[in-house]
Design a protein around this motif. Structure first.
Motif, PDB file in Angstrom:
ATOM      1  N   SER A 106     -32.705  -9.101 -10.972  1.00 16.14           N
ATOM      2  CA  SER A 106     -31.643  -9.450 -10.034  1.00 16.14           C
ATOM      3  C   SER A 106     -30.363  -8.692 -10.362  1.00 16.14           C
ATOM      4  O   SER A 106     -29.691  -8.146  -9.472  1.00 16.14           O
ATOM      5  N   SER A 107     -30.015  -8.647 -11.645  1.00 10.48           N
ATOM      6  CA  SER A 107     -28.824  -7.906 -12.064  1.00 10.48           C
ATOM      7  C   SER A 107     -28.976  -6.421 -11.765  1.00 10.48           C
ATOM      8  O   SER A 107     -28.064  -5.778 -11.235  1.00 10.48           O
ATOM      9  N   TYR A 108     -30.127  -5.884 -12.104  1.00 13.80           N
ATOM     10  CA  TYR A 108     -30.419  -4.479 -11.859  1.00 13.80           C
ATOM     11  C   TYR A 108     -30.325  -4.146 -10.371  1.00 13.80           C
ATOM     12  O   TYR A 108     -29.768  -3.123  -9.972  1.00 13.80           O
ATOM     13  N   MET A 109     -30.860  -5.050  -9.543  1.00 14.54           N
ATOM     14  CA  MET A 109     -30.871  -4.850  -8.102  1.00 14.54           C
ATOM     15  C   MET A 109     -29.457  -4.871  -7.526  1.00 14.54           C
ATOM     16  O   MET A 109     -29.111  -4.065  -6.654  1.00 14.54           O
ATOM     17  N   VAL A 110     -28.627  -5.790  -7.998  1.00 17.97           N
ATOM     18  CA  VAL A 110     -27.267  -5.923  -7.476  1.00 17.97           C
ATOM     19  C   VAL A 110     -26.384  -4.762  -7.939  1.00 17.97           C
ATOM     20  O   VAL A 110     -25.550  -4.245  -7.176  1.00 17.97           O
ATOM     21  N   LEU A 111     -26.566  -4.323  -9.184  1.00 23.21           N
ATOM     22  CA  LEU A 111     -25.695  -3.307  -9.751  1.00 23.21           C
ATOM     23  C   LEU A 111     -26.082  -1.885  -9.352  1.00 23.21           C
ATOM     24  O   LEU A 111     -25.252  -0.977  -9.444  1.00 23.21           O
ATOM     25  N   ALA A 112     -27.334  -1.685  -8.935  1.00 19.61           N
ATOM     26  CA  ALA A 112     -27.758  -0.332  -8.559  1.00 19.61           C
ATOM     27  C   ALA A 112     -26.883   0.280  -7.459  1.00 19.61           C
ATOM     28  O   ALA A 112     -26.457   1.438  -7.582  1.00 19.61           O
ATOM     29  N   PRO A 113     -26.555  -0.447  -6.366  1.00 15.90           N
ATOM     30  CA  PRO A 113     -25.662   0.149  -5.360  1.00 15.90           C
ATOM     31  C   PRO A 113     -24.269   0.457  -5.900  1.00 15.90           C
ATOM     32  O   PRO A 113     -23.627   1.419  -5.461  1.00 15.90           O
ATOM     33  N   VAL A 114     -23.804  -0.349  -6.850  1.00 17.53           N
ATOM     34  CA  VAL A 114     -22.476  -0.104  -7.437  1.00 17.53           C
ATOM     35  C   VAL A 114     -22.459   1.234  -8.157  1.00 17.53           C
ATOM     36  O   VAL A 114     -21.559   2.063  -7.970  1.00 17.53           O
ATOM     37  N   PHE A 115     -23.483   1.459  -9.000  1.00 19.61           N
ATOM     38  CA  PHE A 115     -23.523   2.723  -9.727  1.00 19.61           C
ATOM     39  C   PHE A 115     -23.924   3.873  -8.809  1.00 19.61           C
ATOM     40  O   PHE A 115     -23.599   5.031  -9.104  1.00 19.61           O
ATOM     41  N   GLY A 116     -24.633   3.575  -7.724  1.00 17.49           N
ATOM     42  CA  GLY A 116     -24.881   4.619  -6.746  1.00 17.49           C
ATOM     43  C   GLY A 116     -23.580   5.120  -6.134  1.00 17.49           C
ATOM     44  O   GLY A 116     -23.377   6.323  -5.965  1.00 17.49           O
ATOM     45  N   TYR A 117     -22.675   4.184  -5.815  1.00 20.40           N
ATOM     46  CA  TYR A 117     -21.362   4.547  -5.280  1.00 20.40           C
ATOM     47  C   TYR A 117     -20.573   5.365  -6.303  1.00 20.40           C
ATOM     48  O   TYR A 117     -19.999   6.411  -5.978  1.00 20.40           O
ATOM     49  N   LEU A 118     -20.552   4.883  -7.555  1.00 20.40           N
ATOM     50  CA  LEU A 118     -19.798   5.586  -8.600  1.00 20.40           C
ATOM     51  C   LEU A 118     -20.412   6.946  -8.899  1.00 20.40           C
ATOM     52  O   LEU A 118     -19.688   7.936  -9.110  1.00 20.40           O
ATOM     53  N   GLY A 119     -21.744   7.014  -8.911  1.00 22.45           N
ATOM     54  CA  GLY A 119     -22.403   8.273  -9.237  1.00 22.45           C
ATOM     55  C   GLY A 119     -22.180   9.361  -8.214  1.00 22.45           C
ATOM     56  O   GLY A 119     -22.259  10.547  -8.543  1.00 22.45           O
ATOM     57  N   ASP A 120     -21.902   8.990  -6.979  1.00 23.41           N
ATOM     58  CA  ASP A 120     -21.621   9.987  -5.939  1.00 23.41           C
ATOM     59  C   ASP A 120     -20.184  10.481  -5.971  1.00 23.41           C
ATOM     60  O   ASP A 120     -19.844  11.421  -5.248  1.00 23.41           O
ATOM     61  N   ARG A 121     -19.346   9.853  -6.791  1.00 22.25           N
ATOM     62  CA  ARG A 121     -17.920  10.169  -6.745  1.00 22.25           C
ATOM     63  C   ARG A 121     -17.293  10.526  -8.084  1.00 22.25           C
ATOM     64  O   ARG A 121     -16.237  11.159  -8.118  1.00 22.25           O
ATOM     65  N   TYR A 122     -17.918  10.156  -9.186  1.00 23.48           N
ATOM     66  CA  TYR A 122     -17.320  10.391 -10.499  1.00 23.48           C
ATOM     67  C   TYR A 122     -18.304  11.101 -11.411  1.00 23.48           C
ATOM     68  O   TYR A 122     -19.466  11.305 -11.063  1.00 23.48           O
ATOM     69  N   ASN A 123     -17.849  11.461 -12.592  1.00 22.45           N
ATOM     70  CA  ASN A 123     -18.652  12.222 -13.528  1.00 22.45           C
ATOM     71  C   ASN A 123     -19.866  11.412 -13.972  1.00 22.45           C
ATOM     72  O   ASN A 123     -19.744  10.362 -14.604  1.00 22.45           O
ATOM     73  N   ARG A 124     -21.045  11.912 -13.645  1.00 23.29           N
ATOM     74  CA  ARG A 124     -22.276  11.157 -13.905  1.00 23.29           C
ATOM     75  C   ARG A 124     -22.605  11.093 -15.389  1.00 23.29           C
ATOM     76  O   ARG A 124     -23.178  10.099 -15.859  1.00 23.29           O
ATOM     77  N   LYS A 125     -22.270  12.109 -16.115  1.00 26.32           N
ATOM     78  CA  LYS A 125     -22.553  12.123 -17.556  1.00 26.32           C
ATOM     79  C   LYS A 125     -21.836  10.990 -18.265  1.00 26.32           C
ATOM     80  O   LYS A 125     -22.439  10.262 -19.072  1.00 26.32           O
ATOM     81  N   TYR A 126     -20.559  10.796 -17.982  1.00 23.17           N
ATOM     82  CA  TYR A 126     -19.794   9.758 -18.653  1.00 23.17           C
ATOM     83  C   TYR A 126     -20.204   8.365 -18.190  1.00 23.17           C
ATOM     84  O   TYR A 126     -20.169   7.402 -18.961  1.00 23.17           O
ATOM     85  N   LEU A 127     -20.591   8.241 -16.920  1.00 21.26           N
ATOM     86  CA  LEU A 127     -21.098   6.955 -16.436  1.00 21.26           C
ATOM     87  C   LEU A 127     -22.360   6.551 -17.190  1.00 21.26           C
ATOM     88  O   LEU A 127     -22.522   5.397 -17.598  1.00 21.26           O
ATOM     89  N   MET A 128     -23.269   7.512 -17.387  1.00 17.05           N
ATOM     90  CA  MET A 128     -24.498   7.206 -18.112  1.00 17.05           C
ATOM     91  C   MET A 128     -24.225   6.908 -19.579  1.00 17.05           C
ATOM     92  O   MET A 128     -24.833   6.000 -20.157  1.00 17.05           O
ATOM     93  N   CYS A 129     -23.323   7.668 -20.192  1.00 17.27           N
ATOM     94  CA  CYS A 129     -22.979   7.414 -21.597  1.00 17.27           C
ATOM     95  C   CYS A 129     -22.448   5.991 -21.776  1.00 17.27           C
ATOM     96  O   CYS A 129     -22.874   5.263 -22.685  1.00 17.27           O
TER      97      CYS A 129
END
Length: 476
Positions: A106-129
């Motif tokens: 449930s947490s994974y499902m809810v948060l995936a769109p959030v990080f999808g939004y962030l991943g399209d707009r900010y540095n993906r390397k630092y988000l993953m770190c």
């Protein structure tokens, strides 16, 4: 100033240009190379000029991402490997233990769109770190929870979804910005091959670490240590390539993110197939279980027979959905709906079969091998295989959109024939299902002891007689 210099810090690419300069060799639109109707695929030199990364460095980045994907699924299934011990430690039942996975998903499902939004707009390397570091810390902390704080274990498993969502939604887009065409398909197949391997290793590592350490808590302390290594590798090895640069023409402007609502409106136009898959999955699973439950009263072989009927029945409809794809999109969706419903009938039944033909002390290992083999023979290599067949067909045809469509259409028809083979395999399973289930039941009841020697002794000739001696006594 270039576009990347004026962008927020977190959205900048790491030491790479935002796009290729005019005249870049190996790219359509370069000086001396006329543009064709279909854009050419950049060669190796062109890719290196676009991304600012050598082919070796790009391959190394994919290797790091594969390692983290492997670790990702290892952690997800480590809990399953020690689930009986968790139930005993916290004194909970099957319902509460099932809630552990429900909270995580449930947490994974809810948060995936959030990080999808962030991943399209900010540095993906630092988000993953940041996400993986947080996941490692939370997973480690979950191994120190006292037995009277089960709710805290649920909370930590929910927070683990933060790390997994930050990685799973972003990593494939990095690969997409490093490679194109066949190279991208090949790299993605390697990346997703880590799913079955990691899932199986999670089961095995969880149970074996518990056995060695004598404490299930240590099973949850393995992946956090490997997660620290993952963060270090991400920070030192991975570079942020320019988004979409390998796919656009040299004279095209850099891609700019649109609003989230604009993204959703555009994506909604592509979601018909996804909605059909969701609906048919729910319908097919429920239908298969109910049909099997009713047939068991009169036929003990009902489970594999229902699975066989589902696969054999789905094959012609999946074939027809592809055959009608060019003529009628409505007919295609109708055939897909029927075919996927029949295809989904075996999902829950297969899990049930696995559990009742294997004794309890071997079920986790059996689940692990089932996951590995099902993905190994299925979605791990099939995208690359289908793509390779399509490419081979296109070589013999004149280049056009229709030839690309036909090549992919014919290559996907292979799936229908493989489904029919799966149905035949279930018919073979029906022959042995009763004896296998009876053997497992007798073994659990203590009425069928292990066959063969249970110790490490072997039979050797000694003084004219056969004598059982330890293996170590005959080894040099």
């Amino acid at each position: 100033m270039s576009g990347s210099d004026t962008a927020p810090f977190l959205s900048q690419a790491d030491d790479t240009d935002d796009g290729p300069a005019p005249g870049t060799p190996g790219l359509p639109g370069s000086m001396g190379i006329p543009k064709s109707e279909d854009p050419e695929v950049p060669d190796q030199e062109g890719l290196q000029r676009i991304t600012g990364l050598s082919s070796g460095r790009s391959a190394l980045i994919v290797a790091v991402l594969c390692y983290i994907n492997l670790l990702n699924y290892m952690d997800r299934f480590t809990v399953a490997g020690v689930l009986p011990d968790i139930e005993q430690f916290f004194d909970i039942g099957d319902g509460s233990s099932g809630l552990i996975q429900t909270v995580f998903i449930s947490s994974y499902m809810v948060l995936a769109p959030v990080f999808g939004y962030l991943g399209d707009r900010y540095n993906r390397k630092y988000l993953m770190c940041g996400g993986i570091a947080f996941w490692s810390l939370v997973t480690l902390g979950s191994s120190f929870i006292p037995r009277e704080r089960f709710w805290l274990l649920l909370l930590t498993r929910g927070l683990v979804g933060v790390g997994e969502a930050s990685y799973s939604t972003i990593a494939p887009t990095l690969i997409a910005d490093l490679f194109v065409a066949d190279q991208r398909s090949r790299m993605l197949s390697v990346f997703y091959f880590a799913i079955p391997v990691g899932s199986g290793l999670g089961y095995i590592a969880g149970s074996k670490v518990k056995d060695v350490a004598g404490d299930w808590h240590w099973a949850l302390r393995v992946t956090p240590g490997l997660g620290v290594l993952a963060v270090v590798l991400l920070f030192l090895v991975v570079r942020e390539p320019p988004r979409g640069a390998v796919e656009r023409h040299s004279d095209s402007p850099p891609l700019s993110p649109t609003s989230w609502w604009a993204d959703l409106r555009a994506l909604a136009r592509n979601l018909i197939f996804g909605l059909i898959t969701c609906l048919t999955g729910v319908l097919g699973v429920g239908l298969g279980v109910e049909i099997s439950r009713r047939l068991r009263r009169s036929n003990p072989r009902a489970d594999p027979l229902v699975c066989a009927a589902g696969l054999l029945g789905s094959a012609p409809f999946l074939f027809l959905s592809l055959a009608c794809a060019r003529g009628s999109i409505v007919a295609t969706y109708i055939f897909i709906f029927i075919g996927e419903t029949l295809l989904s009938m075996n999902w829950a039944i297969v899990a049930d079969i696995l559990l009742y033909v294997v004794i309890p002390t071997r079920r986790s290992t059996a689940e692990a091998f089932q996951i590995v083999l099902s993905h190994l023979l299925g979605d791990a290599g099939s995208p690359y295989l289908i793509g390779s067949i399509s490419d081979r067909l296109r070589r013999d045809w004149p280049p056009s959109f229709l030839s690309e469509f036909r090549a992919l259409q014919f290559s996907l028809m292979l799936c229908a024939f493989v489904g029919a083979l799966g149905g035949a395999a279930f018919l073979g399973t029906a022959i042995f299902i009763e004896s296998d289930r009876r053997r497992a039941q007798l073994h659990v009841q203590g009425l069928l002891p292990e066959t063969g020697p249970t110790d490490d002794r072997i039979v050797v000739p000694q003084r004219g007689r056969s004598t059982r001696v330890p293996v170590s006594s005959v080894l040099i």
